[in-house]
Design an enzyme around this catalytic site. Structure first.
Site, mmCIF file in Angstrom:
data_model
loop_
_atom_site.group_PDB
_atom_site.id
_atom_site.type_symbol
_atom_site.label_atom_id
_atom_site.label_comp_id
_atom_site.label_asym_id
_atom_site.label_seq_id
_atom_site.Cartn_x
_atom_site.Cartn_y
_atom_site.Cartn_z
ATOM 1 C CB CYS A 1 -0.940 -0.002 1.212
ATOM 2 S SG CYS A 1 -1.993 1.450 1.278
ATOM 3 C CB CYS B 1 -0.749 2.731 3.933
ATOM 4 S SG CYS B 1 -2.199 1.966 3.245
ATOM 5 C CG ASP B 2 3.093 1.547 4.345
ATOM 6 O OD1 ASP B 2 2.570 2.054 5.363
ATOM 7 O OD2 ASP B 2 2.980 0.348 4.055
#
Ligand code: NAP
Length: 347
Positions: free
Chosen positions: A158, A161-162
């Site tokens: 992801c 997200c990261d």
């Protein structure tokens, strides 16, 4: 941290009338939707508008894969694009407005052998007259040494997200489809260098993504190449890459590995109860009926080809309309017998 702010408010919204449907007195929901992605939430909008007592079991976070998508550019009605997490919130708000209830619970087991159907979650058990399965799909992993060890410590599925953690760093992206290139481009906002590793000499991604990625000076490609191992100590330090044509192996130094090599449908708990195809996707007819009357399916869990928000939403709408029709035809719990092509639960 995801940004839940509306990107571009249009006109002042009309005050929305909200309908509240109480919890069913007999404890049996008309409809339980398994999954809170775009398909499940669209089904909930349609079911709520049809005054069907609907519960959405949305897992740990409503939105499904959409919540992990940075920007959605191809959902109609958002000409300037929309953040995936923002679109998820809008879907949920619309479903709740028509009375659908949401529970942040994960389904662990189902019993579709008799009506009412039984659904068990990590918290409790529910009964439903009809069910829509919209559990979606999860990212496929490479299955190479080091991948699991460093998952969350450099290995990710992801970028949304990261990516933030890779400011000024080097990352590799594995895969050659739309997701790999799209997320690779997202990563260039943070990382200094993004290497896309793809197993063939030709990318699978659509032309628009290929053109954007190739034009991005931070992106370089390693084609005909596979990752054999993820290397690291406390966190990822590199990947061992093999050229599939020459057999030559090299170590590529990297701080992060983003894996985008397709999806696996979330159907484990339906084995023996619904018919699955050879890849594990749930089989249905063109009206989203599974082999169990009263159980419908929609979204990526039955779609190995398109996997688009708009398509998932469309099949969710069909499933909800079919559930409404079914409830009209079989309001009591003595519905039709199971069809013959359901798998034998004894096997
Ligand atoms: P995908 O199109 O199935 O592509 C998967 C990629 O991973 C392919 O390049 C494949 O290689 C490679 N791959 C598969 N197994 C592998 C393995 N074991 N080791 C190394 N590489 C492997 O998956 P996706 O990119 O996630 O896209 C899924 C769907 O979502 C598509 O329909 C796509 O159009 C859609 N999508 C749309 C958008 C958008 O429009 N905004 C964004 C993202 C995704 P091969 O090519 O050799 O098979």
């Amino acid at each position: 941290m995801l940004d839940f702010k509306l990107s571009k408010p249009t006109a002042e919204p009309e005050p929305a009338e909200t309908f509240h449907i109480p919890e069913p007195a007999d404890g049996i929901y008309d409809l339980i939707i398994l999954g809170g992605g775009p398909s499940g939430m669209t089904a909930a909008i349609y079911a709520g508008r049809a005054a069907i007592k609907t519960l959405v079991l949305a897992g740990s976070m409503p939105g499904g894969q959409m919540s992990n998508t940075d920007t959605v550019e191809n959902f109609p009605g958002f000409p300037d694009s929309v953040k995936g997490a923002e679109l998820a919130m809008l879907f949920q708000r619309q479903a709740e407005r028509f009375g659908a209830r949401f529970a942040l619970e994960t389904v662990t087991a189902v019993d579709f052998s008799k009506r009412p159907f039984t659904i068990r979650t990590d918290m409790r058990e529910y009964k439903a007259r009809t069910v829509i399965v919209a559990t979606g799909a999860v990212p496929r992993l490479m299955g190479v040494p080091g991948e699991k060890t460093f998952f969350g410590r450099g290995v990710s599925t992801c970028a949304t997200c990261d990516a933030f953690f890779y400011r000024g760093k080097k990352v590799v992206v594995v895969g050659g489809g739309d997701s790999a290139l799209d997320e690779g481009i997202v990563l260039t906002r943070f990382a200094d260098q993004v290497t896309i590793i793809h197993r063939r000499d030709e990318l699978r991604a659509t032309k628009i993504y290929q053109e954007r990625a190739k034009a991005n000076p931070k992106i370089n490609f390693m084609l005909d190449s596979v990752v054999d191992e993820v290397l690291g100590d406390k966190t990822v330090t590199g990947v061992r890459v093999r050229n599939v044509k020459t057999g030559e192996t090299t170590v590529v130094d990297t701080d992060g590995v983003f894996v985008y090599i397709g999806m696996i449908p979330k159907t484990e708990m339906f084995k023996g109860q619904l018919e699955l195809d050879e890849w594990g996707y749930i089989s249905s007819d063109e009206n989203q009926n599974t082999c169990v009357p009263g159980v419908f399916v929609s979204g990526d869990v039955q779609d190995p080809y398109y996997r688009q928000v708009v398509v998932a939403a469309g099949t969710g709408a069909i499933a909800a309309m079919e559930a409404e029709k079914f409830l009209g035809e079989y309001p009591e719990l003595d519905g039709p017998e199971q069809l013959l092509y359901c798998p034998d639960p004894e096997k």
